[in-house]
Enzyme design. Structure first.
Site, PDB file in Angstrom:
ATOM      1  N   ASP A 127       0.821  -1.212   0.000  1.00 61.54           N
ATOM      2  CA  ASP A 127       0.000   0.000   0.000  1.00 61.54           C
ATOM      3  C   ASP A 127       0.861   1.271   0.000  1.00 61.54           C
ATOM      4  OD1 ASP A 127      -2.511   1.252   0.050  1.00 61.54           O
ATOM      5  OD2 ASP A 127      -3.291  -0.132   1.540  1.00 61.54           O
ATOM      6  N   TRP A 162      -2.913   3.416  -5.798  1.00 67.36           N
ATOM      7  CA  TRP A 162      -4.182   4.053  -6.195  1.00 67.36           C
ATOM      8  C   TRP A 162      -4.076   4.898  -7.461  1.00 67.36           C
ATOM      9  CZ3 TRP A 162      -2.554   6.492  -1.237  1.00 67.36           C
ATOM     10  CH2 TRP A 162      -2.595   5.570  -0.178  1.00 67.36           C
ATOM     11  N   GLY A 163      -3.093   4.583  -8.324  1.00 69.58           N
ATOM     12  CA  GLY A 163      -2.972   5.327  -9.582  1.00 69.58           C
ATOM     13  C   GLY A 163      -2.140   6.594  -9.483  1.00 69.58           C
ATOM     14  N   ASP A 184     -10.278   3.539  -3.501  1.00 75.37           N
ATOM     15  CA  ASP A 184     -10.962   2.346  -2.996  1.00 75.37           C
ATOM     16  C   ASP A 184     -12.399   2.230  -3.501  1.00 75.37           C
ATOM     17  OD1 ASP A 184      -8.631   2.067  -1.679  1.00 75.37           O
ATOM     18  OD2 ASP A 184      -9.491   1.953   0.327  1.00 75.37           O
TER      19      ASP A 184
HETATM   20  C1  GLA Z   1      -6.012   1.274   1.326  1.00 79.28           C
HETATM   21  C2  GLA Z   1      -6.164   0.273   0.178  1.00 79.28           C
HETATM   22  C3  GLA Z   1      -7.289  -0.696   0.502  1.00 79.28           C
HETATM   23  C4  GLA Z   1      -6.999  -1.418   1.808  1.00 79.28           C
HETATM   24  C5  GLA Z   1      -6.795  -0.402   2.915  1.00 79.28           C
HETATM   25  C6  GLA Z   1      -6.310  -1.046   4.198  1.00 79.28           C
HETATM   26  O1  GLA Z   1      -7.107   2.109   1.433  1.00 79.28           O
HETATM   27  O2  GLA Z   1      -6.421   0.945  -1.026  1.00 79.28           O
HETATM   28  O3  GLA Z   1      -7.449  -1.629  -0.547  1.00 79.28           O
HETATM   29  O4  GLA Z   1      -5.844  -2.204   1.651  1.00 79.28           O
HETATM   30  O5  GLA Z   1      -5.817   0.579   2.552  1.00 79.28           O
HETATM   31  O6  GLA Z   1      -6.148  -0.124   5.229  1.00 79.28           O
END
Ligand code: GLA
Length: 376
Positions: A127, A162-163, A184
């Site tokens: 992440d 996330w891009g 998300d």
């Molecule tokens: C981010 C990721 C999610 C998940 C959460 C966990 O938001 O994009 O997919 O893994 O963290 O805290």
């Protein structure tokens, strides 16, 4: 690890978030086998955030599993998952803390990669929260990739930034096998629609070795669990699954597979849809029709064995919308004398040969999806 096809599995986050445990993971592993999900290809069982203690071990500096959630340690869980024929996935973060505020791997990449190897992990979701401001994002993904490549175990890196930083342009070069390209998802039509549409220009970057991950599926969540929102109808869940299949996205289930309902199980194990997702050529679809700001499109994906997949999407509120697409748009002019022999992927029905054009009525928020052969 070089994934030749979009990875498939289950991830804890969408439904469970911090409510994970040894028992819950074992029961999920059992369910994945008993319900035929593993046989259909769902092989990874991934534990997302919230699995560790809040602080590293004071002496060894290692991340340690939460003793209440995982009283037998992580290797025991991983052994159980492996004993079922599944692969085991873990989670960490390129920043100093994870998104849910557990220890991240920044500055500990090599130690943590070794720890994940000791657990027997096969997959690491990585992440992007709490990244130090002046740290270079691509460098952090390279660092964990190199750490994994030297840890003595084959562990696939699943990037999750996330891009940010135009990730599609550089992520393949780091060695990652898949990469999250969007924020998300939540359990609603609007969420998966917008995630899907945001990547229309980027699917060409998704190919064997490194796949564009548009997030864990909400299919079958039925508005329960961590990312519950407005929920989706069966039609909408089918649309979501069709989009993920058509665009060769990783298929990571996010519903509670221990209690998966029959409609969802049939959908996510639909052999024709999975054939489209897992096609070895993994080509991006092209647009055969683009209307209403991409709300009513027809996508065509060239597949192996001279098959095509065809997807009609209707994201409008107009139920039963009639959509018409001349075969000329695919590259089959009338003068060629050829048509498309269609199989409906939802019903398995043989729809015969269609010449000159395809015309179908498509439900609101819905799709029609076909596998086709050029004949005539
Ligand atoms: C981010 C990721 C999610 C998940 C959460 C966990 O938001 O994009 O997919 O893994 O963290 O805290």
């Amino acid at each position: 690890m070089f994934p030749k096809k979009p990875p498939m599995g289950f991830n804890t986050w969408n439904t469970f978030a911090e409510n994970i445990s040894d028992e819950m993971i074992r029961a999920t592993a059992d369910a994945m086998v008993e319900k035929g999900l593993l046989a259909a290809g769902y092989e990874y069982l991934v534990i997302d955030d919230c699995w560790s203690e809040r602080q590293r071990d004071k002496i060894t500096d290692k991340i340690i599993p939460d003793a209440k959630k995982f009283p037998n340690g992580m290797k025991a869980v991983s052994d159980y998952v492996h004993s079922k024929g599944l692969k085991f996935g873990m989670y960490s973060c390129a920043g100093v803390r994870t998104c849910a505020d557990y220890p991240g791997s920044f500055g500990h990449e090599y130690l943590d990669a070794e720890t994940f190897a000791e657990y027997g992990a096969d997959f690491l979701k990585y992440d992007y929260c709490y990244k130090p401001k002046d740290a270079d994002g691509p460098l952090l993904y390279r660092r964990m990739s190199m750490a994994l490549r030297s840890c003595g175990r084959d562990i696939m890196l699943s990037a999750c930034n996330w891009g940010c930083d135009d990730v599609h342009k550089w992520i393949r070069s780091t060695g990652a096998g898949m990469y999250r390209s969007t924020g998300d998802i939540n359990d609603s039509f609007v969420s998966f629609r917008d995630i899907f549409l945001s990547q229309l220009d980027n699917y060409v970057y998704s190919a064997p070795g490194c796949f564009n991950d548009i997030d864990m599926l909400t299919v079958g969540m039925r508005n329960r669990g961590n990312v519950a929102a407005s929920g989706c109808t069966d039609e909408e869940y089918r649309t979501e699954f069709a989009l993920w299949c058509m665009f060769s996205a990783p298929l990571m289930l996010g519903c509670d597979v221990r209690n998966i309902d029959d409609v969802t199980l049939r959908l996510v194990t639909n052999p024709l849809m999975l054939r489209v997702n897992q096609d070895e050529e993994a080509r991006p679809p092209f647009f055969a029709l683009r209307e209403h700001n991409d709300l009513c499109n027809v996508y065509v994906k060239v597949m192996s064995n001279n098959e095509l997949a065809v997807l009609f999407t209707n994201f409008t509120e107009d139920d039963g919308r009639s959509m018409w697409m001349p075969l000329e748009n695919i590259g089959i002019p009338v003068t060629a004398g050829k048509g498309l022999h269609l199989t409906d992927v939802y019903t398995g029905e043989d729809l015969g040969v269609h010449k000159e054009y395809l015309r179908f009525s498509v439900p609101a928020h819905g799709t029609r999806m076909f596998i086709a052969k050029i004949e005539g």
